[in-house]
Design a protein around this motif. Structure first.
Motif, PDB file in Angstrom:
ATOM      1  N   ILE A  97       0.829  -1.216   0.000  1.00 14.44           N
ATOM      2  CA  ILE A  97       0.000   0.000   0.000  1.00 14.44           C
ATOM      3  C   ILE A  97       0.862   1.263   0.000  1.00 14.44           C
ATOM      4  CG2 ILE A  97      -1.753   1.296   1.277  1.00 14.44           C
ATOM      5  CD1 ILE A  97      -2.999  -1.199   0.511  1.00 14.44           C
ATOM      6  N   ILE A  98       1.904   1.287   0.829  1.00 15.20           N
ATOM      7  CA  ILE A  98       2.684   2.519   0.942  1.00 15.20           C
ATOM      8  C   ILE A  98       3.317   2.924  -0.395  1.00 15.20           C
ATOM      9  CG2 ILE A  98       4.674   3.604   2.068  1.00 15.20           C
ATOM     10  CD1 ILE A  98       3.856   2.263   4.616  1.00 15.20           C
TER      11      ILE A  98
ATOM     12  N   ILE B 275       5.834  -8.324 -12.123  1.00 14.08           N
ATOM     13  CA  ILE B 275       6.909  -7.554 -12.755  1.00 14.08           C
ATOM     14  C   ILE B 275       7.039  -7.968 -14.216  1.00 14.08           C
ATOM     15  CG2 ILE B 275       9.408  -7.225 -12.840  1.00 14.08           C
ATOM     16  CD1 ILE B 275       9.436  -7.368  -9.807  1.00 14.08           C
ATOM     17  N   ALA B 276       6.997  -9.274 -14.457  1.00 10.69           N
ATOM     18  CA  ALA B 276       7.126  -9.750 -15.836  1.00 10.69           C
ATOM     19  C   ALA B 276       5.993  -9.208 -16.693  1.00 10.69           C
ATOM     20  CB  ALA B 276       7.118 -11.277 -15.864  1.00 10.69           C
ATOM     21  N   PHE B 277       4.784  -9.242 -16.146  1.00 12.21           N
ATOM     22  CA  PHE B 277       3.623  -8.764 -16.899  1.00 12.21           C
ATOM     23  C   PHE B 277       3.754  -7.272 -17.197  1.00 12.21           C
ATOM     24  CE2 PHE B 277      -0.647  -6.889 -16.879  1.00 12.21           C
ATOM     25  CZ  PHE B 277      -1.170  -7.546 -17.988  1.00 12.21           C
ATOM     26  N   LEU B 278       4.017  -6.485 -16.157  1.00 20.05           N
ATOM     27  CA  LEU B 278       4.147  -5.039 -16.368  1.00 20.05           C
ATOM     28  C   LEU B 278       5.321  -4.721 -17.290  1.00 20.05           C
ATOM     29  CD1 LEU B 278       3.412  -3.672 -12.776  1.00 20.05           C
ATOM     30  CD2 LEU B 278       1.999  -3.402 -14.809  1.00 20.05           C
ATOM     31  N   GLY B 279       6.363  -5.560 -17.220  1.00 22.27           N
ATOM     32  CA  GLY B 279       7.534  -5.334 -18.057  1.00 22.27           C
ATOM     33  C   GLY B 279       7.194  -5.245 -19.534  1.00 22.27           C
ATOM     34  N   ALA B 308       7.276  -0.187  -9.535  1.00 20.33           N
ATOM     35  CA  ALA B 308       7.939   0.024  -8.248  1.00 20.33           C
ATOM     36  C   ALA B 308       7.259  -0.772  -7.137  1.00 20.33           C
ATOM     37  CB  ALA B 308       7.938   1.505  -7.907  1.00 20.33           C
ATOM     38  N   VAL B 309       5.953  -1.046  -7.281  1.00 21.99           N
ATOM     39  CA  VAL B 309       5.223  -1.702  -6.189  1.00 21.99           C
ATOM     40  C   VAL B 309       5.695  -3.146  -5.977  1.00 21.99           C
ATOM     41  CG1 VAL B 309       2.958  -2.339  -5.322  1.00 21.99           C
ATOM     42  CG2 VAL B 309       3.292  -0.126  -6.444  1.00 21.99           C
ATOM     43  N   PRO B 310       5.620  -4.011  -7.006  1.00 24.77           N
ATOM     44  CA  PRO B 310       6.140  -5.376  -6.778  1.00 24.77           C
ATOM     45  C   PRO B 310       7.633  -5.398  -6.456  1.00 24.77           C
ATOM     46  CG  PRO B 310       5.549  -5.068  -9.095  1.00 24.77           C
ATOM     47  CD  PRO B 310       5.004  -3.895  -8.342  1.00 24.77           C
TER      48      PRO B 310
END
Ligand code: HEM
Ligand SMILES: [Cu+2]
Lengths: 349, 612
Positions: A97-98, B275-279, B308-310
């Protein structure tokens, strides 16, 4: 929405402090960190915001890492097994979330700025329209409303929006004046780009080509000269005056037959295969990189630069497309120096 | 001879390692030359053309020929062992993949001695990469060399997919696979989808250059921006092909030396897939300044930031794996621990770049150079060092020297930060990338000097590593089965180096970290899933080598098919495509031989297994 704004607001003091530190970096006429116009200002604001967020993230990661590495080193007498923890749903949700919130804080102003930067000024009556054409390895600027074409020095009235139309005659280049605005590629016809910026303060700014375009890519520089409105009008008018030729008729003939087949000057037709030479004596540089400077601090006098260029074009800018005056055009050393002297005196005022 | 005909995954791993080391060395030398040229303004150490060839070859070599084979070396050495298999699914193809890769790389590097290296940047943007502006055969070596090398990569990727899907030991469900296997699995899937894109691009560019087609020529109705899209649709996933295996390695090394299981295993798996999908969805963030318009720029900005999230999930999971553990600072773990902050720094500048209006300033400057070296060198190369030191005893039966290992780590990482940290500021102060020199008095001088000094220090680190390998190789191969003592996965249950057949009896997997689980329930070895029986082994064969030689010859023949040699015989051979034909006959002939001659392999009998 309210939430993200508050998070953003909390970051403000740090952003301001950072801005001050970064502003100490680099030359005022060149550095991204010392913006001199609204377009560069807008990029810089986003950079400050993102750097602030990122420094916060880094501080968190670094401190956890430092703590863990110091606190949980294996001691020599440790034999028992540490507890095998599977994970923690709560913690994992927390660090999903952050970052998401941080991304939103950055994404909202980014999207705003993207659309602001996309504003098309090409139909704006008040904007000065300039067609920029990239060539290996020089820049051509055509003022379509004034019927004036120049090269290497882009002269603009301070404070006015300049609406650019960018294209290239050969390979891709990228038009970049770091302290005034971000860059934009010059593509071949069919994918022409438009954008605009303005320079509120009078001054000379350094521009660069930012897309690999061949051996002299690093030397494909130019200057943006922001002048008062009156000085701009005067410049436009003197650009349209009839071409000046060397006084010595023999030299004038050589100049016409050897140089003006590619270059243009004054009211002569511009074929755009070489930089327009009108008023070259009052330019900021010769060939974009030999800086004209009588004090000798940052360059050499214009005459010396012209001689350097004409005696060794290939040495100054490797791979450039101008034929060698001596070898290819059959000019003698005296003739070359004569032409250099004439050009140095070809000023606009 | 043994090495040319082998189909054993462990030997192929070593081949990949040597090839990777060779190309990495070449790329590193090129990097040092580049940095020497930039040590001061208006330097004349190199000329502009040579400099452009060096940056092109440095980038191309490092991305395609330097780190990829080292990744493949580790994947080959480790994956079958970690899943309890006796080899990869298709050993013959595995060898073929290596040889095509090697010959593609050799072809590309031949350009240095055959009339000019490619000079249009590793991205080879058109029109600069067309014959009109790049007149030597350089870019032909690029298109054809990468085509052949890419074939090898694609073959390898498919092979790993098949291996991981079909050859896991009984009990090893997908959610019990070691993280390195997961990462390799996803990486292979990205290879499967991304490499066809570059293949198409390279074929189109080859046609433009050699057969005078007009795919990218605007004046003839083509589109020069098209190349950028094709290139980056491959190019962005490619950077994840590189970094995911490093993530996998870190996820193996840290738990071992913290003596704790990986924190948040399932969220790690999920993050890897995401990450792979967004990549695949963010390629146009390399093209913000190309002029895609605000809508595209906004969409690609936001989707890029989401990565950045995963990535953040992974970083915090690693940190919390060590939390409450007992961390040992062995060389592999030093590299893994050094990886975390360094890679994080590369990640945060990535998010900064993702903000399109800010990227209008960053793009094509030294800021970007700093960013991707933080990710590729600070991330991937540190990860590979961790992996190499970690699995070296398993691959070669010898422990690398710890003291030298620590020296390698400190010189390399200090040199690295010296080199690249200051480059962020160079970019922001207005220094564009890919410039062969710069004018004085722009406040670039000091930072460039520091950067070059750092590069030298990194070079010293590499030399220490090579010394370590050399000294180690002269010692007896006596590493224990589980040399780090806290091994958690199946490769540590068998001898170092493993026997040809890996597992005498396929092990039965009873949970995540299978070996750890047995150890903690008081067992010394794995419970076998089958009785001892004869083991079927594939035969060695020279055909993969020959096939690759054939493709190599065909490639050279095609490249020079339009040249005027001024020699009747050479002209006859090349201009009539005879050389190409000879190459193809060798390749297809070998294929024919392979399909006509049935090779059933051979068996290792149980008596032999017991008697070792
Ligand atoms: C959090 C993850 C990442 C983000 C948000 C990110 C973002 C970006 C962006 C926006 C650019 C374009 C910059 C520009 O040209 O102006 C870029 C360039 C680049 N990135 Fe990343 N990136 C990430 C991870 C990676 C990884 C894992 C690698 C490689 C292992 C990588 C390698 C590169 C390379 C090689 C370039 C330069 C391409 C070129 O211009 O030649 N990045 N990145
Ligand atoms: Cu350029």
């Amino acid at each position: 929405m309210m939430k993200t704004w508050q998070a953003g607001k909390r970051l403000l003091p740090m952003t301001a402090a950072l801005g001050l530190i970064l502003a100490g970096c680099g030359r005022e006429d060149l550095s991204v960190l010392r913006p001199q116009g609204p377009a560069a200002e807008s990029s810089f604001d986003l950079m400050k915001l993102s750097i602030t967020i990122m420094i916060v993230v880094l501080l968190i990661v670094f401190s956890i890492a430092a703590y863990v590495l110091v606190r949980f080193r294996r001691k020599p007498d440790q034999r028992e097994m540490p507890e095998q923890v599977e994970g923690s749903f709560k913690l994992e949700v927390l660090w999903t979330i952050i970052p998401l919130i941080l991304v939103v804080v950055l994404a909202v102003p980014t999207v705003k700025a993207v659309f602001a930067a996309g504003d098309d000024h090409s139909n704006d009556k008040n904007a000065i329209k300039v067609k920029v054409t990239g060539h290996q390895y020089w820049w051509e600027f055509e003022y379509t409303d004034y019927g004036v074409t120049t090269a290497q020095d882009l002269v603009i009235p301070a404070g006015k929006d300049i609406a650019f139309e960018l294209s290239t005659k050969d390979v891709l280049h990228s038009f970049w004046v770091p302290s005034l605005s971000g860059k934009m590629d010059t593509n071949p016809d069919g994918t022409t780009n438009r954008f605009s910026f303005s320079a509120p303060n009078e001054g000379v700014y350094r521009g660069k080509c930012a897309e690999l375009c061949g051996p002299s890519h690093g030397f494909m520089e130019f200057k943006v000269k922001s002048v008062s409105e009156a000085a701009f009008e005067k410049w436009v008018n003197s650009m349209k005056a009839p071409a000046v030729l060397p006084e010595d008729p023999a030299l004038a003939e050589k100049f016409k037959s050897q140089c003006l087949t590619c270059h243009a000057a004054g009211d002569m037709p511009d074929l755009s295969s070489a930089p327009n030479l009108t008023g070259i004596g009052s330019r900021e540089s010769v060939a974009g990189i030999l800086l004209n400077d009588d004090t000798g601090v940052d360059g050499a006098p214009v005459l010396e630069n012209l001689k350097t260029w004409l005696h060794d074009t290939a040495g100054v800018k490797p791979g450039n497309k101008m034929p060698d005056p001596k070898k290819d055009m059959g000019l003698s050393d005296e003739e070359i120096d004569g032409i250099a002297e004439f050009l140095a005196g070809y000023t606009l005022d | 001879m043994d090495w040319i005909t082998t189909v054993d995954h462990k030997k192929i791993a070593i081949l990949y390692l040597w090839a990777g080391g060779l190309f990495f060395g070449i790329g590193g030398l090129e990097a040092i030359l580049i940095r020497i040229q930039l040590i001061k303004p208006m330097n004349t150490f190199l000329d502009a053309q040579t400099f452009n060839e060096l940056i092109t070859m440095h980038g191309t070599t490092m991305i395609f020929l330097g780190v990829m084979p080292v990744i493949f070396a580790l994947m080959n050495a480790v994956i079958p062992l970690q899943i309890g298999a006796r080899d990869v699914a298709f050993p013959f193809l595995n060898a073929l993949g290596f040889w095509t890769f090697l010959f593609g790389g050799v072809l590309l590097n031949l350009s240095w001695i055959m009339g000019g290296a490619p000079d249009a940047g590793w991205t080879s943007y058109t029109p600069l990469s067309t014959t009109q502006y790049s007149g030597t055969h350089g870019v032909d070596f690029y298109t054809i060399g990468l085509q052949i090398a890419g074939l090898g990569t694609l073959i390898g990727g498919i092979n790993f997919l098949a291996t991981i899907i079909t050859m896991r030991a009984p009990g090893m469900s997908f959610m019990r696979m070691p993280m390195f296997v997961w990462a390799s699995f996803i990486t292979s899937a990205i290879i499967l989808f991304a490499f066809p894109a570059i293949t198409v691009g390279l074929v189109l560019l080859t046609f433009d250059r050699i057969l005078e087609a007009n795919f990218f020529d605007t004046s003839a109705g083509g589109n020069s921006v098209l190349w950028q899209h094709i290139f980056w649709i491959f190019g962005h996933p490619e950077v994840y092909i590189l970094i995911l295996p490093a993530f996998g390695i870190i996820s193996e090394v840290i738990p071992t030396f913290a003596r704790k299981r990986l924190f948040g295993y399932s969220s790690m798996v999920f993050a890897t897939i995401l990450i792979a999908f967004l990549g695949f969805m963010v390629w146009a963030h390399h093209m913000f300044t190309t002029g895609l318009g605000p809508v595209a720029n906004a969409l690609f900005s936001v989707s890029t930031m989401l990565i950045a999230v995963p990535t953040g999930i992974k970083i915090f999971n690693w940190l919390f794996t060590m939390w409450g553990g007992q961390v040992r600072f062995t060389t592999p773990n030093l590299f893994a621990v050094g990886f975390i902050p360094t890679f994080t720094m590369g990640g945060v500048t990535g998010v900064m770049l993702a903000s399109a209006p800010a990227d209008f300033q960053f793009h094509d400057t030294y800021f970007v150079v700093a960013h991707f070296h933080y990710v590729i060198v600070g991330g991937l190369v540190l990860g590979l060092f961790a992996g190499l030191h970690y699995w070296w005893p398993k691959m070669f039966g010898r422990m690398l020297n710890e003291t030298l290992g620590k020296w390698t780590f400190w010189t390399f990482i200090i040199g690295f930060h010296l080199t690249f940290f200051v480059q962020h500021f160079l970019g922001l102060m207005g220094m564009q990338r890919r410039v062969f020199t710069y004018l004085p008095n722009q406040q670039f001088d000091l930072l460039n000097l520091i950067s070059t000094i750092g590069a030298g220090l990194m070079g010293v680190g590499m030399l220490i590593f090579l010394t370590n390998i050399f000294l180690t190789s002269r010692k007896p191969a006596d590493a224990p089965d589980d040399p780090w003592e806290d091994g958690r996965t199946l490769e540590w249950t068998i001898s170092s180096p493993p026997p040809e057949y890996n597992f005498k009896q396929t092990p039965l997997v009873r949970g995540l970290d299978a070996f750890w689980k047995e150890k903690t329930s008081g067992h010394k070895t794995m419970t076998p899933a089958e009785p001892v029986g004869p083991i079927h082994m594939p035969s060695a064969t020279i055909l993969p080598f020959l096939m690759s030689v054939g493709i190599f010859i065909a490639g050279l023949g095609f490249m020079f098919s339009r040249d005027d040699f001024g020699n009747a015989f050479m002209g006859f051979m090349f201009n009539n495509y005879l050389v190409t034909a000879i190459g193809l006959v060798i390749t297809f002939g070998s294929m024919l031989l392979r399909s006509l001659y049935d090779d059933h392999g051979w068996h290792i009998e149980p008596e032999e297994l017991e008697g070792r």
